[in-house]
Scaffold this motif. Sequence first.
Motif, PDB file in Angstrom:
ATOM      1  N   TYR A 281       1.069  -1.143   0.198  1.00  0.00           N
ATOM      2  CA  TYR A 281      -0.209   0.513  -0.494  1.00  0.00           C
ATOM      3  C   TYR A 281       0.950   1.609   0.163  1.00  0.00           C
ATOM      4  N   HIS A 282       0.425   2.361  -0.665  1.00  0.00           N
ATOM      5  CA  HIS A 282       1.102   3.353  -0.940  1.00  0.00           C
ATOM      6  C   HIS A 282       0.589   4.399  -1.427  1.00  0.00           C
ATOM      7  N   GLU A 283       0.539   5.398  -0.112  1.00  0.00           N
ATOM      8  CA  GLU A 283      -0.667   6.575  -0.122  1.00  0.00           C
ATOM      9  C   GLU A 283      -2.187   6.067  -0.403  1.00  0.00           C
TER      10      GLU A 283
ATOM     11  N   ARG B 226      -3.182   3.906  -1.859  1.00  0.00           N
ATOM     12  CA  ARG B 226      -3.379   3.015  -2.915  1.00  0.00           C
ATOM     13  C   ARG B 226      -3.285   1.311  -2.623  1.00  0.00           C
ATOM     14  N   PRO B 227      -3.596  -0.306  -3.215  1.00  0.00           N
ATOM     15  CA  PRO B 227      -3.213  -1.684  -3.174  1.00  0.00           C
ATOM     16  C   PRO B 227      -2.271  -1.136  -4.517  1.00  0.00           C
ATOM     17  N   PHE B 228      -0.993  -2.034  -3.957  1.00  0.00           N
ATOM     18  CA  PHE B 228      -0.667  -2.461  -5.083  1.00  0.00           C
ATOM     19  C   PHE B 228      -0.671  -4.450  -5.556  1.00  0.00           C
ATOM     20  N   THR B 229      -0.498  -5.656  -6.113  1.00  0.00           N
ATOM     21  CA  THR B 229      -0.131  -6.455  -5.640  1.00  0.00           C
ATOM     22  C   THR B 229       0.991  -6.746  -6.725  1.00  0.00           C
TER      23      THR B 229
ATOM     24  N   SER C 152       8.287   4.089  -9.779  1.00  0.00           N
ATOM     25  CA  SER C 152       8.455   3.557  -9.152  1.00  0.00           C
ATOM     26  C   SER C 152       9.547   2.850  -7.584  1.00  0.00           C
ATOM     27  N   ARG C 153       9.797   3.631  -7.413  1.00  0.00           N
ATOM     28  CA  ARG C 153      11.015   4.087  -6.383  1.00  0.00           C
ATOM     29  C   ARG C 153      10.473   4.078  -4.617  1.00  0.00           C
ATOM     30  N   LYS C 154       9.234   5.074  -4.476  1.00  0.00           N
ATOM     31  CA  LYS C 154       8.511   5.325  -4.033  1.00  0.00           C
ATOM     32  C   LYS C 154       8.013   3.762  -3.264  1.00  0.00           C
ATOM     33  N   LEU C 155       8.033   2.816  -3.897  1.00  0.00           N
ATOM     34  CA  LEU C 155       6.828   1.772  -2.784  1.00  0.00           C
ATOM     35  C   LEU C 155       7.887   0.881  -2.522  1.00  0.00           C
TER      36      LEU C 155
END
Length: 234
Positions: free
Chosen positions: A15-17, A19-22, A129-132
């Motif tokens: 999860y970032h900000e 929002r979910p990411f797989t 994508s580095r903030k993830l």
Amino acid sequence: MKRGGVVYKSEFQLYHEGRPFTVVVRNYTEADFDGLIQIQRECFPPPFPEDLWWSKEQLNSHVHFFPEGAICVEVDGEIAGSMTCLLVDFRPDDPPHTWEEITDNGFIRSHKPDGNTLYVVDISVKPASRKLGLGKLMMQAMYQTVVHLNLDRLLGGGRMPGFSRYASQMNAEEYVQKVVSGELKDPVVTFLLNCGRLPVRLEENYLEDEESLNWAALMEWRNPFKNKNIQINS
């Protein structure tokens, strides 16, 4: 202990900000090569030399000699980063080496199946994508590989891209000491410190790298299950 045959795949939600990411961390294969080369283009733009980007011949060599050390990370089904390692024999008092020497110019034909050290050839994450935190996820996957294969350490030469800004004020050793103490931040060395790796020594002329003035910090993560100085009483 027989090594080899390890297939790595870890899938989870990130999860970032809000929002979910797989996210999937897995071994990369030939089907991923075009995506891996695109990652190199985005991560290492000029003045970084184009001939140091991965070629398909090098990537083929990675999955042939040591597929366990070739991983990538997907975000919502799209490759966003990769990490490549090989096995070497290493002792802290070994002579200096360059990236080209220890990785066989990135082809890893120098891979030693019975080596004691997992050596990082490359780690790259797309800038967008580095903030993830994907780099840390891949590093953790390789730490698991160190433990699984009963190795002594993970090791690799970290670029020092912030050094060129301070080279007129201090030498490379002083620069790294200030980064370790928190007085300065370096895009790569600070990241590696935050992943749990510590400097072993500096390597001069490690890699053609204008920002680092060709220096690298050789940094390790030691296998905690092989620390002979710890006694556990039952």
